[in-house]
Design a protein around this motif. Structure first.
Motif, short mmCIF file in Angstrom:
data_model
loop_
_atom_site.label_atom_id
_atom_site.label_comp_id
_atom_site.label_asym_id
_atom_site.label_seq_id
_atom_site.Cartn_x
_atom_site.Cartn_y
_atom_site.Cartn_z
N PHE A 172 10.96 8.23 5.44
CA PHE A 172 9.58 7.75 5.57
C PHE A 172 9.16 6.97 4.33
CE2 PHE A 172 5.06 8.64 4.60
CZ PHE A 172 4.45 7.97 5.66
N ILE A 173 9.49 7.51 3.16
CA ILE A 173 9.08 6.90 1.89
C ILE A 173 9.81 5.59 1.64
CG2 ILE A 173 9.04 7.17 -0.62
CD1 ILE A 173 9.01 10.24 -0.12
N LYS A 174 11.11 5.60 1.92
CA LYS A 174 11.99 4.48 1.57
C LYS A 174 11.90 4.25 0.07
CE LYS A 174 11.96 2.80 6.18
NZ LYS A 174 11.16 2.20 7.16
N LYS A 175 11.53 3.07 -0.37
CA LYS A 175 11.40 2.80 -1.80
C LYS A 175 9.95 2.46 -2.17
CE LYS A 175 16.11 1.41 -2.38
NZ LYS A 175 16.92 1.38 -3.53
N GLU A 176 9.04 2.93 -1.35
CA GLU A 176 7.63 2.63 -1.56
C GLU A 176 6.95 3.70 -2.41
OE1 GLU A 176 5.53 1.28 1.96
OE2 GLU A 176 7.47 1.09 2.98
N MET A 188 0.85 -1.19 0.00
CA MET A 188 0.00 0.00 0.00
C MET A 188 0.89 1.24 0.00
SD MET A 188 -2.79 1.83 0.07
CE MET A 188 -3.79 0.49 -0.39
N ALA A 189 0.47 2.23 -0.72
CA ALA A 189 1.21 3.49 -0.83
C ALA A 189 1.12 4.28 0.47
CB ALA A 189 0.66 4.32 -1.98
N LYS A 190 2.11 5.10 0.66
CA LYS A 190 2.14 6.02 1.80
C LYS A 190 1.65 7.39 1.34
CE LYS A 190 5.78 3.75 4.36
NZ LYS A 190 6.99 3.96 5.15
N GLY A 191 1.39 8.26 2.30
CA GLY A 191 0.92 9.60 1.97
C GLY A 191 1.75 10.66 2.65
N ILE A 192 1.94 11.77 1.96
CA ILE A 192 2.67 12.92 2.50
C ILE A 192 1.80 14.15 2.32
CG2 ILE A 192 4.75 14.35 2.36
CD1 ILE A 192 6.09 11.90 0.98
N ILE A 193 1.63 14.90 3.39
CA ILE A 193 0.91 16.17 3.32
C ILE A 193 1.90 17.28 3.66
CG2 ILE A 193 -0.95 17.60 4.23
CD1 ILE A 193 -2.41 15.02 5.03
N LEU A 194 2.02 18.25 2.75
CA LEU A 194 2.92 19.38 2.97
C LEU A 194 2.14 20.52 3.61
CD1 LEU A 194 4.95 19.34 -0.36
CD2 LEU A 194 5.32 18.04 1.75
N ALA A 195 2.49 20.85 4.85
CA ALA A 195 1.76 21.88 5.60
C ALA A 195 2.73 22.80 6.35
CB ALA A 195 0.79 21.21 6.57
N ALA A 196 3.87 23.07 5.73
CA ALA A 196 4.90 23.87 6.42
C ALA A 196 5.08 25.26 5.83
CB ALA A 196 6.24 23.12 6.38
N GLY A 197 4.20 25.69 4.97
CA GLY A 197 4.34 27.02 4.38
C GLY A 197 4.24 28.13 5.42
N SER A 198 4.61 29.32 5.02
CA SER A 198 4.62 30.45 5.95
C SER A 198 3.25 31.13 6.06
CB SER A 198 5.66 31.48 5.52
OG SER A 198 5.33 32.02 4.26
N GLY A 199 2.35 30.89 5.13
CA GLY A 199 1.03 31.50 5.18
C GLY A 199 1.04 33.00 4.98
N SER A 200 2.01 33.49 4.22
CA SER A 200 2.20 34.94 4.07
C SER A 200 0.99 35.63 3.42
CB SER A 200 3.46 35.23 3.26
OG SER A 200 3.38 34.65 1.98
N ARG A 201 0.28 34.93 2.55
CA ARG A 201 -0.87 35.57 1.88
C ARG A 201 -2.06 35.76 2.81
NH1 ARG A 201 1.08 32.19 -2.69
NH2 ARG A 201 -0.05 30.55 -1.63
N LEU A 202 -2.08 35.04 3.91
CA LEU A 202 -3.18 35.18 4.87
C LEU A 202 -2.77 35.96 6.12
CD1 LEU A 202 -4.80 31.64 4.65
CD2 LEU A 202 -5.64 33.77 3.68
N PHE A 203 -1.58 36.54 6.10
CA PHE A 203 -1.13 37.35 7.22
C PHE A 203 -2.11 38.50 7.44
CE2 PHE A 203 1.40 40.64 9.23
CZ PHE A 203 2.08 39.93 10.19
N PRO A 204 -2.46 38.88 8.63
CA PRO A 204 -1.88 38.59 9.93
C PRO A 204 -2.48 37.39 10.67
CG PRO A 204 -3.42 40.37 10.20
CD PRO A 204 -3.43 39.99 8.73
N VAL A 205 -3.55 36.79 10.12
CA VAL A 205 -4.16 35.64 10.80
C VAL A 205 -3.15 34.54 11.04
CG1 VAL A 205 -5.91 33.84 10.60
CG2 VAL A 205 -6.44 36.16 9.88
N THR A 206 -2.29 34.29 10.06
CA THR A 206 -1.34 33.19 10.16
C THR A 206 -0.13 33.52 11.03
OG1 THR A 206 -0.42 33.93 8.05
CG2 THR A 206 -2.00 32.11 7.99
#
Length: 120
Positions: free
Chosen positions: A97-101, A1-19
């Motif tokens: 995390f991915i290894k060769k999967e 079964m495949a693994k999953g990666i979610i990228l959630a490390a952005g700076s959120g600059s376009r939504l500043f100042p909330v972010t």
């Protein structure tokens, strides 16, 4: 079964100042935090082993919200990306995390919807 990666490390600059105080992917959209949308897409695809790439300052909030994923019937791990240096760096961080999967990669602010989405 495949693994999953979610990228959630952005700076959120376009939504500043909330972010300035909360990560963009934790902001509510409709009835749940934004991160639940890409997470549900991976779950619909049958992915049960997921890595979420987050900012160092936000990892605690993700752990409070999602924990290790056991309450959702999945396994969640976290890695940090020190600066928003893009997808290539995030993939490099994900190598152990991915290894060769096979894996799916989705951005933490992506929304996908469709009648035949599970089929694909």
């Amino acid at each position: 079964m495949a693994k999953g990666i979610i990228l959630a490390a952005g700076s959120g600059s376009r939504l500043f100042p909330v972010t300035k105080y909360i990560n963009k992917h934790l902001l509510p959209v409709n009835d749940k935090p934004m991160i639940f949308y890409p997470l549900s897409i991976l779950m619909l695809a049958g992915v049960k082993d997921i890595l979420i790439i987050v900012n160092p300052d936000d990892i605690k909030n993700y752990e409070i919200l999602l924990g290790n994923g056991s309450s959702l019937g999945i396994k969640i791990k976290y890695e940090t990306q020190l600066r928003p240096n893009g997808i290539a760096e995030a993939l490099n961080i994900s190598k152990s995390f991915i290894k060769k999967e096979n894996f799916f990669l989705i951005l933490g602010d992506n929304f996908f919807y469709g009648q035949y989405l599970q089929k694909f």
